[in-house]
Design an enzyme around this catalytic site. Structure first.
Site, PDB file in Angstrom:
ATOM      1  N   GLU A  23     -12.968  -2.177  11.793  1.00 15.78           N
ATOM      2  CA  GLU A  23     -12.838  -1.521  10.755  1.00 15.78           C
ATOM      3  C   GLU A  23     -14.182  -1.757   9.711  1.00 15.78           C
ATOM      4  O   GLU A  23     -14.677  -0.893   9.043  1.00 15.78           O
ATOM      5  CB  GLU A  23     -11.342  -1.721   9.961  1.00 15.78           C
ATOM      6  CG  GLU A  23     -11.370  -1.111   8.699  1.00 15.78           C
ATOM      7  CD  GLU A  23      -9.933  -1.133   7.997  1.00 15.78           C
ATOM      8  OE1 GLU A  23      -9.070  -1.778   8.557  1.00 15.78           O
ATOM      9  OE2 GLU A  23      -9.847  -0.814   6.897  1.00 15.78           O
ATOM     10  N   GLU A  64       0.684  -1.106  -0.012  1.00 16.08           N
ATOM     11  CA  GLU A  64       0.035  -0.014  -0.081  1.00 16.08           C
ATOM     12  C   GLU A  64       0.635   1.302  -0.071  1.00 16.08           C
ATOM     13  O   GLU A  64       0.535   2.070   0.810  1.00 16.08           O
ATOM     14  CB  GLU A  64      -1.145   0.053   1.081  1.00 16.08           C
ATOM     15  CG  GLU A  64      -2.026  -1.247   1.160  1.00 16.08           C
ATOM     16  CD  GLU A  64      -3.149  -1.212   2.187  1.00 16.08           C
ATOM     17  OE1 GLU A  64      -2.757  -0.534   3.453  1.00 16.08           O
ATOM     18  OE2 GLU A  64      -4.006  -1.749   2.046  1.00 16.08           O
ATOM     19  N   ASP A  90      -8.849  -8.810   3.520  1.00 14.76           N
ATOM     20  CA  ASP A  90      -8.593  -7.858   4.452  1.00 14.76           C
ATOM     21  C   ASP A  90      -9.795  -7.835   5.310  1.00 14.76           C
ATOM     22  O   ASP A  90     -10.371  -6.759   5.349  1.00 14.76           O
ATOM     23  CB  ASP A  90      -8.312  -6.526   3.702  1.00 14.76           C
ATOM     24  CG  ASP A  90      -7.984  -5.402   4.471  1.00 14.76           C
ATOM     25  OD1 ASP A  90      -7.347  -5.490   5.874  1.00 14.76           O
ATOM     26  OD2 ASP A  90      -8.004  -4.379   3.888  1.00 14.76           O
TER      27      ASP A  90
END
Ligand code: GCW
Length: 833
Positions: free
Chosen positions: A410, A303, A382
């Site tokens: 998240e 990332e 993820d």
């Protein structure tokens, strides 16, 4: 009568307002009957034979716990008391101080032994361990037994942690913000320094120690190189000091480019000798200041972070150069397995982000030093609402590994939704990877048991914040508790963990325990039902805040969270025969189950296969009908949670009762937004109507854009499914209104107003019926967007309204700052519907 007064007195003790700051360590007074029992059997004195700060914490905590639960203060004694006493200390210290007790045991590091011994006719309760941290863990274990009403007389119990690594990571930035944190700002950092007041760090250390968690990385894995600067070391020292009395060691997340950006070298090539010696000198200096530093966490080539690929080197080269600097000090290097290409070409059907961890790391098996641990997210993508266990767990035989579980929610509603993650983690940890003969569940692989690795275990991404209750939601604390309990003993059941947590956090009233357990234990399935069933993954805005619904956000971009839903079908074809070959990354027994449509479990179907909407599941339903039904079921279940929670009024303190009630009420509203958005999207895509006729039909709903508007202007919402009818009205001036004439039957009604609560202002709303002001409120919630979309969508429920045909219903909106007092629709529902 006396008995009755007694009960009332007890309830009053329990019901004072609680902030949640002590989480499961409230040491709340036991009910009188059990307190009496423990009082009569427990010794009155304590003696501690180990002098370290951690052992002192153990003694202090024991006193605090007994005082809180039983209202008694233990006498602190030295030497071997002549009366019955609780004895604390490491086994070697105890043996030395009191050889007459003849204590003998083989105890692993951090494990503890609760036992009973006697000498000279006096009997003692002994809490001992190989090291002082184990003694502290023993005290917490002992207190937990009392809080849960379990017997503590005549104890003989040995406990040892399942795995050596039980860590948490905190993605905290040095400026005090937290990446994917939902409980306020950092307890560690503020304005590029350690916070002035680190008292919350100490309190957090206590929570971690109570679970047996022994290390914590204190900065974001997207690391600021500054954390390693020489003049920054004193900041790290202060945090290490705050944690140290709890046996929690500090770790740092480091940036791989540091030799260049921080050290001024012209390279960070891991095979360059200059670079190796830079890491060594830096680590030596750090250990001089923080001798018990636990190690580093490294996110490289991921990332946008730099990594070994800059120099054509491998992840093993990168990991080892840092690990070799740590090795002489006993430090560990966690190298994150979360490496993938976020610029992948989505037009190539062979591309698959799911393959990335295995493709990157399996070929390097055996190339990592012994103090390197590859830290692997539990699934291949993820932290989505449902993923299979990462195939990498089964593929590393000569490399240490740790599973990374995400405690911070998240992709799970960001603490605004209650989702208890332990049942999901259990499925992954218990999943047999068939990595060799016999059972090889993920938990055994990561603990290093299967291939006899020197270390490994469990890492949780926690992200607590300064909010009094740590996560912004009382129920979310159960996830930290559950993570810690599983890291200590992954064989504990989800039911047992929920039960423990609930009793410790809210007390042992059977109705309370049953109700909260029932919400917690079903909450993952519920959330999955309305956010992404059948392995679609969380259908959220994956390129933005990862919060609200946005079905197509994952498509047609390089991030690779694709679900390939189009007008004919949905799902990522990951088979060997027809797809990306992902299923072939598993060992043959597992691969076979996933490869075939017949044996693939329904809940992972669209993660592994692309099928038409009319495909029949094992349940007999079609894919499309399952999608529709699941979303209604999920949203209805959350409504049910509100009713369940309301039954606890008066049984728990008002503060936490009201906080959770507000949270669940909001969640129920959001679940409807998800339900309608996902269902409308799939209805439009597939063209196949809901067999039960619900999707796209909303009796009692009136779109704001079709109301009589004064000042309000109509806006298209993006993505269209985020608002009912794809449109909202926003107020471009100071004050606007939207009205309609009620034409239904006379009666009692609830009016739901769906409005938008953006982050950049606090607009006000008023609801009037026939000119009479019925309700007013402000849009002041902490929601993560400036936009009018599903993340800002909010609901005001106004019950008990008498309506008569011809009544004018009017909403007035007063905008504030960037927030436009926007409205989506109102619903007029007969009372009780
Ligand atoms: O899930 C993604 C998160 C990023 C995070 C990254 C990671 C810290 O959205 O915020 O970065 O994972 O795990 O490194």
């Amino acid at each position: 009568m006396l008995r009755y007064l007694f009960l009332i007195a007890n309830l009053l003790v329990v019901l004072h307002a609680e902030s949640g700051a002590d989480a499961w360590l409230r040491h709340a007074p036991l009910d009188e009957a059990s307190a009496r029992q423990y009082r009569s059997s427990l010794p009155a004195a304590v003696a501690t034979y180990t002098a370290t700060p951690v052992a002192q914490s153990a003694q202090r905590e024991l006193l605090r716990g007994i005082r809180g639960m039983l209202g008694r203060t233990l006498r602190i004694q030295s030497g071997l008391p002549a009366e019955s006493a609780i004895l604390l200390g490491t086994l070697s210290d105890l043996k030395q101080a009191a050889p007459q007790l003849r204590l003998e045991a083989a105890l692993p590091l951090d494990g503890y032994w609760l036992t009973t011994a006697s000498a000279g006719g006096v009997s003692y309760t002994v809490i001992t361990a190989a090291n002082d941290r184990g003694v502290l863990y023993g005290v917490f274990g002992f207190l937990r037994k009392i809080a849960l009403g379990e017997p503590v007389a005549a104890l003989h119990e040995k406990q040892s942690p399942y795995a050596p690594v039980r860590w948490v990571n905190e993605w905290n930035n040095l400026d005090g913000s937290i990446e994917r944190g939902y409980g306020g700002r950092s307890i560690f950092w503020d304005k590029l320094q350690a916070r002035e007041d680190l008292s919350r760090v100490g309190e957090y250390g206590r929570l971690l120690a109570s679970l047996g968690i022994s290390a914590c990385s204190i900065n974001n894995v997207n690391a600021n190189p500054r954390v390693l600067a020489a003049d920054f070391i004193p900041q790290v020292v202060r945090i290490a000091e705050a944690f140290r009395p709890w046996g929690v060691r500090v770790a740092l997340a480091v940036d791989f480019g540091s030799p260049k950006t921080l050290g001024g070298l012209d390279t960070f090539d891991p095979l360059d000798a200059k670079v190796a010696s830079w890491w060594k000198d830096l680590v030596d200096a750090l250990y001089t200041a923080v001798p018990d530093l636990a190690g580093f966490v490294l996110k490289a080539d991921s990332e946008g972070r730099v990594g070994p690929s800059t120099y054509g080197r491998t992840h093993a080269d990168a990991a080892n150069v840092v690990a070799r600097a740590l090795a002489p000090h006993g430090g560990l290097l966690f190298y994150r397995g979360f490496v993938y290409d976020h610029h992948a070409d989505w037009t190539n059907p062979k591309n698959d982000r799911g393959r990335a961890a295995y493709d990157n790391f399996q070929p390097l098996d055996g190339k990592f030093d012994d103090n390197v641990i590859v830290q692997i997210k539990h699934g291949p993508i993820d932290f989505q609402v449902r993923e299979p266990a990462s195939p990498l767990f089964g593929a590393l035989e000569k490399t240490n590994q740790a599973v990374e579980l995400q405690i911070t929610q998240e992709y799970f509603g960001q603490s605004r939704h209650s989702v208890f993650l332990v049942p999901m983690w259990k499925e992954v940890l218990d999943f047999d990877m068939h990595a060799r003969q016999g059972a090889t569940p993920v938990k055994a692989l990561v603990a290093g048991k299967t291939f006899r690795r020197p270390t490994g275990g469990f890492v949780g991404v926690s992200n607590v914040g300064l909010d009094e209750n740590w996560y912004g939601n009382h129920l979310s604390q159960a996830n930290l508790y559950g993570f810690g309990r599983l890291a200590w003993d992954p064989d504990l059941s989800a039911q047992r963990i929920s039960d423990e947590w609930t009793k410790l956090t809210f007390g042992s009233d059977p109705k309370t325990v049953e109700t909260i357990n029932s919400i917690q234990l079903t909450s993952w399935r519920t959330y999955e039902n309305y956010t992404g069933p059948l392995g679609l993954q969380t259908l959220t805005d994956i390129v933005g805040n990862h919060y609200g619904v946005s079905v197509e956000a994952s498509e047609r971009n390089g991030w690779g969270q694709w679900h390939n839903a189009d007008d004919k079908g949905a799902g990522m074809e990951r088979t060997v025969a027809k797809g990306t070959g992902y299923t072939g990354q598993y060992r043959p027994i597992v691969a076979k189950v996933y490869e075939s449509l017949e044996s693939c479990p329904d809940e992972l179907l669209l993660f592994l296969h692309h099928v038409p909407y009319t495909y029949k599941l094992h349940s007999g339903k079609t894919v499309i009908q399952h999608l529709y039904d699941a979303h209604y079921e999920g949203a209805d279940t959350v409504e049910g949670y509100i009713r369940q929670w309301k039954s606890l009024k008066g049984r728990i303190d008002d503060r936490r009762y009201n906080d959770v009630l507000a949270q669940l009420t909001y969640q129920a509203g959001q679940a409807q937004v998800w339900r309608d958005a996902v269902n409308n999207w799939f209805l439009r895509a597939s063209g196949i109507p809901d067999a039960k006729g619900r999707v796209g039909r909303h009796p009692g709903r009136f779109e704001a854009e079709s109301m009589k508007l004064e000042g309000y202007t109509v806006r298209d919402v993006t993505p269209w499914e985020a608002a009912s009818g794809g449109k909202a009205v926003a107020c471009p001036v100071a004050k606007c209104s939207a009205g309609l004439r009620y034409e239904g039957a006379a009666g009692w009604y609830t009016i739901n107003v769906r409005y938008f609560d953006q982050i950049d202002g606090v607009s006000r709303f008023r609801l009037l019926v026939g000119g009479q002001l019925i309700d007013e409120w402000t849009a002041a919630d902490r929601l993560p967007t400036r936009r009018i979309d599903s993340s800002s969508s909010a609901r005001r429920v106004v019950p008990g309204i008498a309506l008569r045909p011809g009544d004018e219903i009017r909403i007035e909106g007063m905008r504030d700052g960037g927030e436009t007092a926007a409205l989506d629709y109102i619903e007029i529902l007969p009372e009780g519907k």
